[in-house]
Design a protein around this motif. Sequence first.
Motif, PDB file in Angstrom:
ATOM      1  N   THR A   1       0.812  -1.220   0.000  1.00 38.79           N
ATOM      2  CA  THR A   1       0.000   0.000   0.000  1.00 38.79           C
ATOM      3  C   THR A   1       0.845   1.269   0.000  1.00 38.79           C
ATOM      4  O   THR A   1       0.298   2.373  -0.024  1.00 38.79           O
ATOM      5  CB  THR A   1      -0.924   0.026   1.222  1.00 38.79           C
ATOM      6  OG1 THR A   1      -0.136   0.005   2.411  1.00 38.79           O
ATOM      7  CG2 THR A   1      -1.872  -1.179   1.206  1.00 38.79           C
ATOM      8  N   THR A   2       2.149   1.099   0.026  1.00 39.54           N
ATOM      9  CA  THR A   2       3.030   2.274   0.048  1.00 39.54           C
ATOM     10  C   THR A   2       3.010   2.992  -1.296  1.00 39.54           C
ATOM     11  O   THR A   2       3.131   2.364  -2.351  1.00 39.54           O
ATOM     12  CB  THR A   2       4.477   1.856   0.374  1.00 39.54           C
ATOM     13  OG1 THR A   2       4.508   1.162   1.617  1.00 39.54           O
ATOM     14  CG2 THR A   2       5.383   3.075   0.450  1.00 39.54           C
ATOM     15  N   ARG A   3       2.859   4.299  -1.268  1.00 42.30           N
ATOM     16  CA  ARG A   3       2.978   5.098  -2.482  1.00 42.30           C
ATOM     17  C   ARG A   3       4.449   5.401  -2.706  1.00 42.30           C
ATOM     18  O   ARG A   3       5.080   6.091  -1.891  1.00 42.30           O
ATOM     19  CB  ARG A   3       2.186   6.399  -2.339  1.00 42.30           C
ATOM     20  CG  ARG A   3       2.322   7.317  -3.546  1.00 42.30           C
ATOM     21  CD  ARG A   3       1.735   8.687  -3.247  1.00 42.30           C
ATOM     22  NE  ARG A   3       1.969   9.619  -4.339  1.00 42.30           N
ATOM     23  CZ  ARG A   3       1.919  10.947  -4.231  1.00 42.30           C
ATOM     24  NH1 ARG A   3       1.634  11.499  -3.045  1.00 42.30           N
ATOM     25  NH2 ARG A   3       2.145  11.725  -5.271  1.00 42.30           N
ATOM     26  N   VAL A   4       5.014   4.893  -3.764  1.00 37.41           N
ATOM     27  CA  VAL A   4       6.433   5.074  -4.050  1.00 37.41           C
ATOM     28  C   VAL A   4       6.586   6.192  -5.086  1.00 37.41           C
ATOM     29  O   VAL A   4       5.992   6.136  -6.163  1.00 37.41           O
ATOM     30  CB  VAL A   4       7.071   3.774  -4.564  1.00 37.41           C
ATOM     31  CG1 VAL A   4       8.547   4.013  -4.901  1.00 37.41           C
ATOM     32  CG2 VAL A   4       6.922   2.665  -3.535  1.00 37.41           C
ATOM     33  N   ILE A   5       7.372   7.195  -4.752  1.00 34.49           N
ATOM     34  CA  ILE A   5       7.621   8.331  -5.640  1.00 34.49           C
ATOM     35  C   ILE A   5       9.083   8.295  -6.061  1.00 34.49           C
ATOM     36  O   ILE A   5       9.984   8.427  -5.223  1.00 34.49           O
ATOM     37  CB  ILE A   5       7.311   9.664  -4.943  1.00 34.49           C
ATOM     38  CG1 ILE A   5       5.837   9.732  -4.535  1.00 34.49           C
ATOM     39  CG2 ILE A   5       7.663  10.839  -5.855  1.00 34.49           C
ATOM     40  CD1 ILE A   5       5.495  10.959  -3.701  1.00 34.49           C
ATOM     41  N   ASP A   6       9.313   8.069  -7.343  1.00 35.30           N
ATOM     42  CA  ASP A   6      10.670   8.106  -7.880  1.00 35.30           C
ATOM     43  C   ASP A   6      11.042   9.573  -8.111  1.00 35.30           C
ATOM     44  O   ASP A   6      10.488  10.240  -8.989  1.00 35.30           O
ATOM     45  CB  ASP A   6      10.734   7.330  -9.193  1.00 35.30           C
ATOM     46  CG  ASP A   6      12.144   7.253  -9.765  1.00 35.30           C
ATOM     47  OD1 ASP A   6      13.054   7.922  -9.208  1.00 35.30           O
ATOM     48  OD2 ASP A   6      12.341   6.546 -10.769  1.00 35.30           O
ATOM     49  N   CYS A   7      11.973  10.079  -7.321  1.00 31.67           N
ATOM     50  CA  CYS A   7      12.346  11.488  -7.409  1.00 31.67           C
ATOM     51  C   CYS A   7      13.283  11.789  -8.573  1.00 31.67           C
ATOM     52  O   CYS A   7      13.549  12.968  -8.866  1.00 31.67           O
ATOM     53  CB  CYS A   7      12.990  11.935  -6.095  1.00 31.67           C
ATOM     54  SG  CYS A   7      11.835  11.961  -4.705  1.00 31.67           S
ATOM     55  N   LYS A   8      13.794  10.739  -9.206  1.00 37.12           N
ATOM     56  CA  LYS A   8      14.646  10.896 -10.392  1.00 37.12           C
ATOM     57  C   LYS A   8      15.814  11.848 -10.141  1.00 37.12           C
ATOM     58  O   LYS A   8      16.139  12.700 -10.956  1.00 37.12           O
ATOM     59  CB  LYS A   8      13.812  11.377 -11.582  1.00 37.12           C
ATOM     60  CG  LYS A   8      12.698  10.404 -11.957  1.00 37.12           C
ATOM     61  CD  LYS A   8      11.848  10.927 -13.102  1.00 37.12           C
ATOM     62  CE  LYS A   8      10.721   9.960 -13.416  1.00 37.12           C
ATOM     63  NZ  LYS A   8       9.845  10.472 -14.517  1.00 37.12           N
ATOM     64  N   GLY A   9      16.404  11.713  -8.961  1.00 35.43           N
ATOM     65  CA  GLY A   9      17.570  12.518  -8.616  1.00 35.43           C
ATOM     66  C   GLY A   9      17.270  13.887  -8.070  1.00 35.43           C
ATOM     67  O   GLY A   9      18.192  14.676  -7.836  1.00 35.43           O
ATOM     68  N   ALA A  10      15.997  14.213  -7.836  1.00 33.39           N
ATOM     69  CA  ALA A  10      15.636  15.537  -7.330  1.00 33.39           C
ATOM     70  C   ALA A  10      16.158  15.734  -5.911  1.00 33.39           C
ATOM     71  O   ALA A  10      16.479  14.779  -5.194  1.00 33.39           O
ATOM     72  CB  ALA A  10      14.122  15.717  -7.372  1.00 33.39           C
ATOM     73  N   PHE A  11      16.224  16.986  -5.508  1.00 39.48           N
ATOM     74  CA  PHE A  11      16.778  17.392  -4.213  1.00 39.48           C
ATOM     75  C   PHE A  11      15.652  17.445  -3.179  1.00 39.48           C
ATOM     76  O   PHE A  11      14.666  18.164  -3.361  1.00 39.48           O
ATOM     77  CB  PHE A  11      17.435  18.762  -4.352  1.00 39.48           C
ATOM     78  CG  PHE A  11      18.198  19.231  -3.148  1.00 39.48           C
ATOM     79  CD1 PHE A  11      19.341  18.585  -2.717  1.00 39.48           C
ATOM     80  CD2 PHE A  11      17.785  20.357  -2.451  1.00 39.48           C
ATOM     81  CE1 PHE A  11      20.065  19.038  -1.622  1.00 39.48           C
ATOM     82  CE2 PHE A  11      18.488  20.832  -1.356  1.00 39.48           C
ATOM     83  CZ  PHE A  11      19.631  20.164  -0.936  1.00 39.48           C
ATOM     84  N   VAL A  12      15.803  16.690  -2.113  1.00 40.82           N
ATOM     85  CA  VAL A  12      14.813  16.655  -1.025  1.00 40.82           C
ATOM     86  C   VAL A  12      15.466  17.234   0.226  1.00 40.82           C
ATOM     87  O   VAL A  12      16.599  16.884   0.568  1.00 40.82           O
ATOM     88  CB  VAL A  12      14.333  15.218  -0.759  1.00 40.82           C
ATOM     89  CG1 VAL A  12      13.329  15.195   0.393  1.00 40.82           C
ATOM     90  CG2 VAL A  12      13.707  14.616  -2.008  1.00 40.82           C
ATOM     91  N   MET A  13      14.750  18.111   0.902  1.00 39.49           N
ATOM     92  CA  MET A  13      15.285  18.738   2.108  1.00 39.49           C
ATOM     93  C   MET A  13      14.128  19.043   3.054  1.00 39.49           C
ATOM     94  O   MET A  13      12.955  18.952   2.673  1.00 39.49           O
ATOM     95  CB  MET A  13      16.033  20.021   1.755  1.00 39.49           C
ATOM     96  CG  MET A  13      15.198  21.086   1.073  1.00 39.49           C
ATOM     97  SD  MET A  13      16.063  22.677   0.885  1.00 39.49           S
ATOM     98  CE  MET A  13      15.944  23.309   2.570  1.00 39.49           C
ATOM     99  N   PRO A  14      14.423  19.384   4.306  1.00 34.08           N
ATOM    100  CA  PRO A  14      13.336  19.816   5.193  1.00 34.08           C
ATOM    101  C   PRO A  14      12.620  21.012   4.579  1.00 34.08           C
ATOM    102  O   PRO A  14      13.250  21.906   4.004  1.00 34.08           O
ATOM    103  CB  PRO A  14      14.058  20.210   6.487  1.00 34.08           C
ATOM    104  CG  PRO A  14      15.372  19.493   6.434  1.00 34.08           C
ATOM    105  CD  PRO A  14      15.742  19.413   4.983  1.00 34.08           C
ATOM    106  N   ALA A  15      11.306  21.036   4.667  1.00 37.42           N
ATOM    107  CA  ALA A  15      10.561  22.178   4.141  1.00 37.42           C
ATOM    108  C   ALA A  15      10.994  23.446   4.868  1.00 37.42           C
ATOM    109  O   ALA A  15      11.440  23.421   6.013  1.00 37.42           O
ATOM    110  CB  ALA A  15       9.066  21.944   4.287  1.00 37.42           C
ATOM    111  N   PHE A  16      10.837  24.566   4.196  1.00 35.54           N
ATOM    112  CA  PHE A  16      11.293  25.838   4.738  1.00 35.54           C
ATOM    113  C   PHE A  16      10.358  26.347   5.838  1.00 35.54           C
ATOM    114  O   PHE A  16       9.136  26.142   5.788  1.00 35.54           O
ATOM    115  CB  PHE A  16      11.342  26.899   3.630  1.00 35.54           C
ATOM    116  CG  PHE A  16      12.284  26.576   2.514  1.00 35.54           C
ATOM    117  CD1 PHE A  16      13.659  26.630   2.691  1.00 35.54           C
ATOM    118  CD2 PHE A  16      11.791  26.228   1.265  1.00 35.54           C
ATOM    119  CE1 PHE A  16      14.531  26.345   1.655  1.00 35.54           C
ATOM    120  CE2 PHE A  16      12.643  25.942   0.208  1.00 35.54           C
ATOM    121  CZ  PHE A  16      14.018  25.997   0.405  1.00 35.54           C
TER     122      PHE A  16
END
Length: 556
Positions: free
Chosen positions: A72-87
């Motif tokens: 049931t997990t929604r898997v999101i392929d970020c394709k190398g995108a930058f993830v950080m704590p929200a501002f």
Amino acid sequence: MAHEISRRGFIASGGAAMLCGPAFAAAGTLDIALVNARVWTGGAGMSDAVGIAGNRIAALGARAVRSATGTTTRVIDCKGAFVMPAFTDCHTHFLRGSPNLTQPDLLEVRSREEWVARIGKAVRDVPRGQWLTGGPWDEQRFGGQLPRKEWVDAVTADVPIAIPRTDLHSLFLNSAALRLAGIDRNTPDIAGGVIERDERGEPTGVLKDNATRRVLQVIPPPTEAMIDQYMRRGIENALSKGVAQVHNTEVDWSVQDAARRLRAKGPTGLRFYSFVPLADWERMLALVKAEGRGDDWVRWGALKCVSDGSLGARTARFYAPYVDAHDQRGVWTTRVEDMRQWIPAADAAGLAMTTHAIGDEANDTVLDIYLDAARRNGPRDRRFRIEHAQHLSPGAWNRMARQKVIASVQPYHAADDGRWAVKRIGEERLNRTYAFHTLLKAGVTTCFGSDWPVAPIDPLTGIDAAVTRHTIDGANPNGWHPEQRVSIEATLTAYTRTAAYAGFSEDRMGRIAPGYLADLVVLDRDLLTVPSDQYLKTGVLRTFVDGVERFTGAAA
């Protein structure tokens, strides 16, 4: 009868804090998995995947996320995108900025004629009996002369206008508004305020600081329904910029009341940490005693004092006169005697405190009062703040570090004011102006914000200003006072981990770590590695707040 609670409800209530380690991750119950990413955690270096369960970070790293991913997990392929704590934006005026999203744009004009034309067009859409109150202006962008009522009277007729200058320390009124406010040549000046007058003693239409109060009292207030609509529009806008939380450092109760009203209907989507006027500290104390300090959607228990004015209005309080106005040193918008009484009293009651201080004398006076309050009331985790800390006396940053006073600053102001600040205070004082690098080097805890709508709520504009020190007119390709540039990692930290500390929430916000709230932003560029000329071209792909994707960009 057994009490049942949903898994998400259990996690949201805080129960997940005990479960978000390897044992919980291994259960295969992630709700969302962000994989194939460049993850800046804000504290523990880099990673490549993040798992979310309920409203919390439950797994970090590809191996842990993979082992916890279920059917049931929604898997999101970020394709190398930058993830950080929200501002987190540590300084906003949310109900001043939100209505402006549908008001005329007066900041992009480059001539007096265009400025007048836009106002004339906007008043045609103002309902009968209402005022035009939005679309902040900056005279530096259309010649440098303060506007006069005669410029717009012909195009506004009997529609009253009261439009704030971009720094929110001045209002521009036409003749209709001046009449309704009862302001004419016989109106005396107001303590802590200025009524600009022409050579005949007639009001020009520009009112500064405390002089604006007389006008604000006669403007018809918006209805609760209108306010709620403004709030929702502002929330959507902030989320689209990757912002998950705002500190609303206001001088009234408008956002406090509106945010609480929205919270009563459910999650607000954007987190609010609310400040109200220092003068009302006893009212806030009564609320805290009766209802606590809110929750992680809407929190309160903090106070804001405005000690002086602004540089643009020549009302920021300095020791020495303004270079372009030798008879002026600025004003105290709150009497020093009142600050000396209210700040220790509010601190003794356990309330959080921040004070607007822009001029060097104002900053030193606030530091003196903070020191006195701490000595009177004894040690505690008080986290005094100064909003802006804009123009400092020599060595004031060392005092701030010793007294553990937080500097809540707004990098975009340097990019904006750097075009003309030298006209106000001369070159020597500029060496201590917007001194972000000096503050950090001295060990001052420094968080970043926008001062929206004085500046854009978009953190990427603040990031560009902090790292490059480019002014918005393009006149400083090497940076305005480049010695005050800040590294990209220090800048991101000031918008995340340090911002959480400034809001007493560092144990659950500002980082990507197991057990922390799942507030994340996904960007299309790696801010740690791209050239600085890419910051303003960076796009927000997704914004998650409390484990829910609340904004999705077109390119996601």
